[in-house]
Design an enzyme around this catalytic site. Structure first.
Site, PDB file in Angstrom:
ATOM      1  N   CYS A   2      84.959 -52.434 -33.300  1.00 39.44           N
ATOM      2  CA  CYS A   2      85.593 -51.284 -33.943  1.00 39.44           C
ATOM      3  C   CYS A   2      86.053 -50.284 -32.888  1.00 39.44           C
ATOM      4  O   CYS A   2      85.385 -50.065 -31.888  1.00 39.44           O
ATOM      5  CB  CYS A   2      84.683 -50.543 -34.904  1.00 39.44           C
ATOM      6  SG  CYS A   2      84.067 -51.549 -36.235  1.00 39.44           S
ATOM      7  N   ARG A  28      89.349 -54.140 -29.967  1.00 37.70           N
ATOM      8  CA  ARG A  28      87.948 -53.956 -30.357  1.00 37.70           C
ATOM      9  C   ARG A  28      87.660 -54.447 -31.776  1.00 37.70           C
ATOM     10  O   ARG A  28      86.504 -54.470 -32.210  1.00 37.70           O
ATOM     11  CB  ARG A  28      87.560 -52.479 -30.245  1.00 37.70           C
ATOM     12  CG  ARG A  28      87.713 -51.910 -28.854  1.00 37.70           C
ATOM     13  CD  ARG A  28      87.386 -50.437 -28.853  1.00 37.70           C
ATOM     14  NE  ARG A  28      85.990 -50.215 -29.155  1.00 37.70           N
ATOM     15  CZ  ARG A  28      85.013 -50.192 -28.262  1.00 37.70           C
ATOM     16  NH1 ARG A  28      85.300 -50.365 -26.984  1.00 37.70           N
ATOM     17  NH2 ARG A  28      83.777 -49.987 -28.612  1.00 37.70           N
ATOM     18  N   TRP A  74      86.060 -54.149 -36.878  1.00 35.32           N
ATOM     19  CA  TRP A  74      85.493 -55.487 -36.741  1.00 35.32           C
ATOM     20  C   TRP A  74      84.324 -55.507 -37.713  1.00 35.32           C
ATOM     21  O   TRP A  74      83.298 -54.863 -37.478  1.00 35.32           O
ATOM     22  CB  TRP A  74      85.024 -55.723 -35.310  1.00 35.32           C
ATOM     23  CG  TRP A  74      84.606 -57.138 -35.054  1.00 35.32           C
ATOM     24  CD1 TRP A  74      85.418 -58.184 -34.736  1.00 35.32           C
ATOM     25  CD2 TRP A  74      83.274 -57.662 -35.077  1.00 35.32           C
ATOM     26  NE1 TRP A  74      84.667 -59.328 -34.568  1.00 35.32           N
ATOM     27  CE2 TRP A  74      83.361 -59.037 -34.774  1.00 35.32           C
ATOM     28  CE3 TRP A  74      82.019 -57.114 -35.341  1.00 35.32           C
ATOM     29  CZ2 TRP A  74      82.233 -59.858 -34.716  1.00 35.32           C
ATOM     30  CZ3 TRP A  74      80.901 -57.938 -35.282  1.00 35.32           C
ATOM     31  CH2 TRP A  74      81.019 -59.295 -34.967  1.00 35.32           C
ATOM     32  N   ASN A  98      81.833 -46.535 -35.438  1.00 33.69           N
ATOM     33  CA  ASN A  98      81.675 -47.778 -34.684  1.00 33.69           C
ATOM     34  C   ASN A  98      80.183 -47.982 -34.460  1.00 33.69           C
ATOM     35  O   ASN A  98      79.532 -47.123 -33.872  1.00 33.69           O
ATOM     36  CB  ASN A  98      82.410 -47.654 -33.336  1.00 33.69           C
ATOM     37  CG  ASN A  98      82.066 -48.787 -32.380  1.00 33.69           C
ATOM     38  OD1 ASN A  98      81.706 -49.875 -32.815  1.00 33.69           O
ATOM     39  ND2 ASN A  98      82.171 -48.534 -31.094  1.00 33.69           N
ATOM     40  N   GLY A  99      79.650 -49.095 -34.949  1.00 39.10           N
ATOM     41  CA  GLY A  99      78.224 -49.366 -34.754  1.00 39.10           C
ATOM     42  C   GLY A  99      77.603 -49.864 -36.045  1.00 39.10           C
ATOM     43  O   GLY A  99      78.310 -50.262 -36.975  1.00 39.10           O
ATOM     44  N   GLU A 464      82.537 -72.062 -18.771  1.00 39.82           N
ATOM     45  CA  GLU A 464      83.512 -70.988 -18.987  1.00 39.82           C
ATOM     46  C   GLU A 464      84.846 -71.553 -19.480  1.00 39.82           C
ATOM     47  O   GLU A 464      85.467 -71.010 -20.392  1.00 39.82           O
ATOM     48  CB  GLU A 464      83.692 -70.187 -17.686  1.00 39.82           C
ATOM     49  CG  GLU A 464      84.739 -69.087 -17.755  1.00 39.82           C
ATOM     50  CD  GLU A 464      84.473 -68.015 -18.797  1.00 39.82           C
ATOM     51  OE1 GLU A 464      83.395 -68.005 -19.412  1.00 39.82           O
ATOM     52  OE2 GLU A 464      85.381 -67.192 -19.016  1.00 39.82           O
ATOM     53  N   LYS A 468      86.525 -70.497 -23.026  1.00 41.60           N
ATOM     54  CA  LYS A 468      87.872 -69.919 -23.067  1.00 41.60           C
ATOM     55  C   LYS A 468      88.731 -70.694 -24.052  1.00 41.60           C
ATOM     56  O   LYS A 468      89.438 -70.126 -24.861  1.00 41.60           O
ATOM     57  CB  LYS A 468      88.462 -69.994 -21.655  1.00 41.60           C
ATOM     58  CG  LYS A 468      89.323 -68.886 -21.243  1.00 41.60           C
ATOM     59  CD  LYS A 468      88.635 -67.651 -20.727  1.00 41.60           C
ATOM     60  CE  LYS A 468      87.620 -67.071 -21.637  1.00 41.60           C
ATOM     61  NZ  LYS A 468      86.827 -66.017 -21.099  1.00 41.60           N
ATOM     62  N   GLU A 471      87.523 -70.219 -27.821  1.00 39.32           N
ATOM     63  CA  GLU A 471      87.654 -68.899 -28.435  1.00 39.32           C
ATOM     64  C   GLU A 471      89.092 -68.515 -28.739  1.00 39.32           C
ATOM     65  O   GLU A 471      89.342 -67.819 -29.697  1.00 39.32           O
ATOM     66  CB  GLU A 471      86.953 -67.798 -27.617  1.00 39.32           C
ATOM     67  CG  GLU A 471      87.589 -67.423 -26.315  1.00 39.32           C
ATOM     68  CD  GLU A 471      86.907 -66.211 -25.674  1.00 39.32           C
ATOM     69  OE1 GLU A 471      86.773 -66.215 -24.448  1.00 39.32           O
ATOM     70  OE2 GLU A 471      86.517 -65.267 -26.377  1.00 39.32           O
ATOM     71  N   HIS A 487      73.323 -89.528 -22.620  1.00 42.34           N
ATOM     72  CA  HIS A 487      72.052 -89.434 -23.350  1.00 42.34           C
ATOM     73  C   HIS A 487      72.283 -89.028 -24.811  1.00 42.34           C
ATOM     74  O   HIS A 487      71.384 -88.506 -25.458  1.00 42.34           O
ATOM     75  CB  HIS A 487      71.109 -88.467 -22.635  1.00 42.34           C
ATOM     76  CG  HIS A 487      70.733 -88.969 -21.276  1.00 42.34           C
ATOM     77  ND1 HIS A 487      69.854 -90.012 -21.094  1.00 42.34           N
ATOM     78  CD2 HIS A 487      71.171 -88.627 -20.040  1.00 42.34           C
ATOM     79  CE1 HIS A 487      69.744 -90.277 -19.794  1.00 42.34           C
ATOM     80  NE2 HIS A 487      70.545 -89.448 -19.132  1.00 42.34           N
ATOM     81  N   LYS A 584      86.367 -57.243 -28.535  1.00 46.73           N
ATOM     82  CA  LYS A 584      86.119 -57.168 -27.088  1.00 46.73           C
ATOM     83  C   LYS A 584      84.697 -56.723 -26.775  1.00 46.73           C
ATOM     84  O   LYS A 584      83.929 -57.435 -26.193  1.00 46.73           O
ATOM     85  CB  LYS A 584      87.152 -56.213 -26.478  1.00 46.73           C
ATOM     86  CG  LYS A 584      87.081 -56.133 -24.970  1.00 46.73           C
ATOM     87  CD  LYS A 584      87.907 -57.224 -24.328  1.00 46.73           C
ATOM     88  CE  LYS A 584      87.792 -57.233 -22.825  1.00 46.73           C
ATOM     89  NZ  LYS A 584      87.913 -58.615 -22.331  1.00 46.73           N
TER      90      LYS A 584
HETATM   91  C1  F6R Z   1      84.625 -64.353 -23.677  1.00 52.45           C
HETATM   92  C2  F6R Z   1      84.124 -62.997 -23.578  1.00 52.45           C
HETATM   93  C3  F6R Z   1      82.749 -62.751 -24.033  1.00 52.45           C
HETATM   94  C4  F6R Z   1      82.082 -61.659 -23.188  1.00 52.45           C
HETATM   95  C5  F6R Z   1      80.732 -61.270 -23.790  1.00 52.45           C
HETATM   96  C6  F6R Z   1      80.024 -60.222 -22.951  1.00 52.45           C
HETATM   97  O1  F6R Z   1      85.941 -64.443 -23.193  1.00 52.45           O
HETATM   98  O2  F6R Z   1      84.820 -62.102 -23.164  1.00 52.45           O
HETATM   99  O3  F6R Z   1      81.976 -63.904 -24.058  1.00 52.45           O
HETATM  100  O4  F6R Z   1      81.932 -62.131 -21.885  1.00 52.45           O
HETATM  101  O5  F6R Z   1      80.926 -60.780 -25.088  1.00 52.45           O
HETATM  102  O6  F6R Z   1      80.778 -59.060 -22.872  1.00 52.45           O
HETATM  103  P1  F6R Z   1      80.534 -58.006 -21.720  1.00 52.45           P
HETATM  104  O7  F6R Z   1      80.918 -58.646 -20.439  1.00 52.45           O
HETATM  105  O8  F6R Z   1      81.422 -56.846 -22.074  1.00 52.45           O
HETATM  106  O9  F6R Z   1      79.081 -57.664 -21.753  1.00 52.45           O
END
Ligand code: F6R
Length: 589
Positions: A2, A28, A74, A98-99, A464, A468, A471, A487, A584
């Site tokens: 949010c 966000r 969100w 937000n929260g 990673e 990527k 997501e 396995h 984010k």
């Molecule tokens: C994936 C991504 C998330 C963040 C995770 C932690 O692309 O961005 O997996 O890495 O939510 O977020 P931060 O780094 O802000 O603690």
């Protein structure tokens, strides 16, 4: 999780400012959006399901309002429909939030018994009604906000309008981030800096339990004893332009293209001066790295490098697990928290947990002044700049650069060889970010399952790459240790199943190739990413990455994986910068 914005002032149209701000915070959350603005001493609310563009189509931008608050959501409580969208209003209060208010059901019960009725299923409407409930008793807004900060459990950043005082905008914060920016005859609130950058780069941070009373000309911040306190003014280093797309189709692509600069900036900040403000790390007997998502993946790379070169045992833990399990730390343990946003709820809670035990903490954070950065004993800032795309790329690269630097620092490695390698990386990255991987994306974008395999540090990179891809392209993908597939998981490999196999640790080349042959024999379409010049019929496509010093290798290897994910998502028509169900900064647990 949010985004909220607010504006009070004589100079601009509040609706314009709030909507512009929300647009730069849409990363966000984007389930719904809404705005409350004051016109002729009345608070009006417009809200709409979906992205901000839907809200904009409902708004009259010619309206001259001088006070407004806005929200991009969100969803946490209640489905993302129009009724559950913010702002919420009850009695004299209208708020954006937000929260999460954890004890909202208890509070709701008390309010129902006192005659309040609710339209939505949100915790925010309950919070709003509770403010009204207390205000009806004490008739004092500051007192009300001070009281709620003691009663509400959970996390919140609120933008608040009270119809008894339309000359002021109020804000209150605990755990969720909130900044206040000053203009001339006008002031702003926002969840994050991009929302205010087109007007000013100076801002202050509201701390936990602080209340702000904001008029056109004045910002008063009260602490939990309701005493006015002085706040430091911070300056954001980037510009409004730098937080915009700059001609790229997506923020993600722009941010990948910024990686050579991010690498340079991060190196320049720390290589020469070492890490002035951090202690001698070799005094610790063991290190715990705690983080979430991609940041956790950087921790796996950190573990590999620190254990191999500095000979210190490193345990890497997902923050949402770490905080609830039995951990083995003592005074000789250093806990490293990694976070782009510096606000991730589980990482922050883990930090607070270990701090209470008197354990030393070091955070690797991108957002200056964020909660994790401020609350850690030591902090190292990554120099990635503002990252807008929900899927992290350049911040991930900055974090692995810091782990490489920490390893050099721990081993006192400032050899000419490493210096030359470091100097070469920006041009290697520059070349890498400009390679077109569409031909690979075309081969795999219609598959439902994609595998990534690798050993050792390459497995950490696979994790990673796989995250990527899933997501942003919504294709199921898993990362496996190359030797582990047989396995069980190998049963999923069938004709044309894409397997992206990574081998940059050439001491493991033969073993990894054996594993590649196992999947190839079962029909897999193999994309082999390697530093080696080996050729053979065990792969369908080979991507060569430049061989660099092992400490720096992940920095160049990750780029093709980021670009492949980007291209696959694009071919599938996905919303690359704002993938579904995500946001984010994850400020909920
Ligand atoms: C994936 C991504 C998330 C963040 C995770 C932690 O692309 O961005 O997996 O890495 O939510 O977020 P931060 O780094 O802000 O603690």
């Amino acid at each position: 999780m949010c985004g909220i914005t607010g504006y009070i002032g004589k100079n601009k149209k509040a609706i314009d400012v709030v909507i512009n701000g929300l647009e730069s915070l849409e990363y966000r959350g984007y389930d719904s959006a809404g705005i409350a603005y004051v016109l002729d001493n009345k608070v009006n609310i417009v809200k709409e399901q979906g992205k901000i563009i839907n809200l904009k189509s409902k708004l009259d931008f010619s309206i001259q309002s001088n006070l407004a608050i806005g929200h991009t959501r969100w969803a946490t409580h209640g489905e993302p429909n129009q009724i559950n969208s913010h702002p919420h209003s009850q009695g004299k209060f209208t708020i954006v939030h937000n929260g999460i208010i954890e004890n909202y059901l208890e509070l709701k019960q008390e309010l129902l018994e006192n005659g309040y009725k609710f339209k939505s299923s949100t915790d925010t409407e309950v919070a709003c009604a509770y403010m009204d409930f207390l205000y009806n008793k004490n008739k004092n807004i500051l007192l009300t906000l001070n009281e709620v900060s003691k009663i509400f459990r959970g996390s919140y950043a609120f933008g608040i309008i009270c119809s008894d005082d339309l000359n002021n905008l109020y804000a209150l914060r605990k755990t969720s981030p909130l900044i206040i920016a000053n203009g001339n005859g006008e002031n702003y609130i926002a969840s994050d800096v991009p929302a205010i950058l087109r007007y000013t780069n100076k801002y202050m941070l509201l701390d936990d339990m602080e209340i702000a009373k904001i008029s056109n000309d004045k910002v008063e911040v009260y602490n939990k004893d309701l005493k006015v306190i002085k706040k430091d003014i911070l300056e954001f280093e980037g510009s409004f332009e730098s937080s915009m797309k700059g001609g790229y189709e997506h923020f993600m692509l722009k941010e990948i293209h910024e990686e050579p600069t991010v690498f340079k900036n991060t190196i320049n900040a720390y290589f020469d001066g070492d890490f002035k403000n951090i202690p001698d790390l070799s005094k610790y007997n063991n290190i715990h790295i705690v983080a979430c998502g991609s940041a956790y993946h950087t921790g796996l790379i950190g573990k590999y490098l620190i254990e191999k070169y500095a000979n210190i045992p490193v345990y890497v833990e997902v923050a949402s697990e770490y905080r609830y399990k039995h951990n083995f730390y003592d005074k000789n343990t250093l806990v490293i928290l990694v976070s782009q946003s510096g606000e991730t709820a589980d990482t922050l809670a883990s930090l607070r947990m270990v701090k209470e035990e008197g354990i030393d903490t070091l955070s690797i954070v991108n957002v200056v002044g964020s909660s994790i950065a401020r609350e850690s004993k030591y902090v190292i800032y990554t120099k990635a700049g503002c990252e807008i795309a929900v899927a992290t790329t350049k911040a991930y690269l900055a974090q692995i650069t810091i782990f490489a630097l920490l390893t050099m620092y721990l081993t006192n490695n400032k050899s000419e060889e490493i210096l030359n390698e470091i100097n070469n990386i920006p041009s290697i990255l520059e070349e890498n970010v400009n390679i077109d991987y569409n031909y690979i994306a075309n081969e795999i974008y219609q598959n439902q399952n994609i595998f990534f395999i690798g050993r050792g540090i390459d497995y950490a990179i696979c994790m990673e790459g796989s995250l990527k891809l899933k997501e942003i392209s919504y294709i199921n993908s898993v990362a496996y240790q190359a030797g582990e597939l047989k396995h069980g998981t190998i049963s999923l490999i069938e004709k044309n199943t894409p397997v992206i196999a990574i081998c940059t640790d050439e001491s493991l080349l033969e073993k990894t190739i054996s594993n590649i042959k196992e999947v190839k024999a079962r029909g897999a379409k193999v994309i082999f990413i390697t530093t080696s010049d080996i050729v053979g019929d065990f792969y369908d496509f080979k991507i060569s990455v430049s061989k660099v010093n092992e400490l720096l290798q992940p920095i160049t290897t990750i780029v093709p994986l980021q670009l492949i994910a980007y291209n696959v998502a694009k071919l599938n028509g996905c919303d690359i910068d704002k993938p579904r169900n995500l946001a984010k900064s994850v400020t909920v647990e």
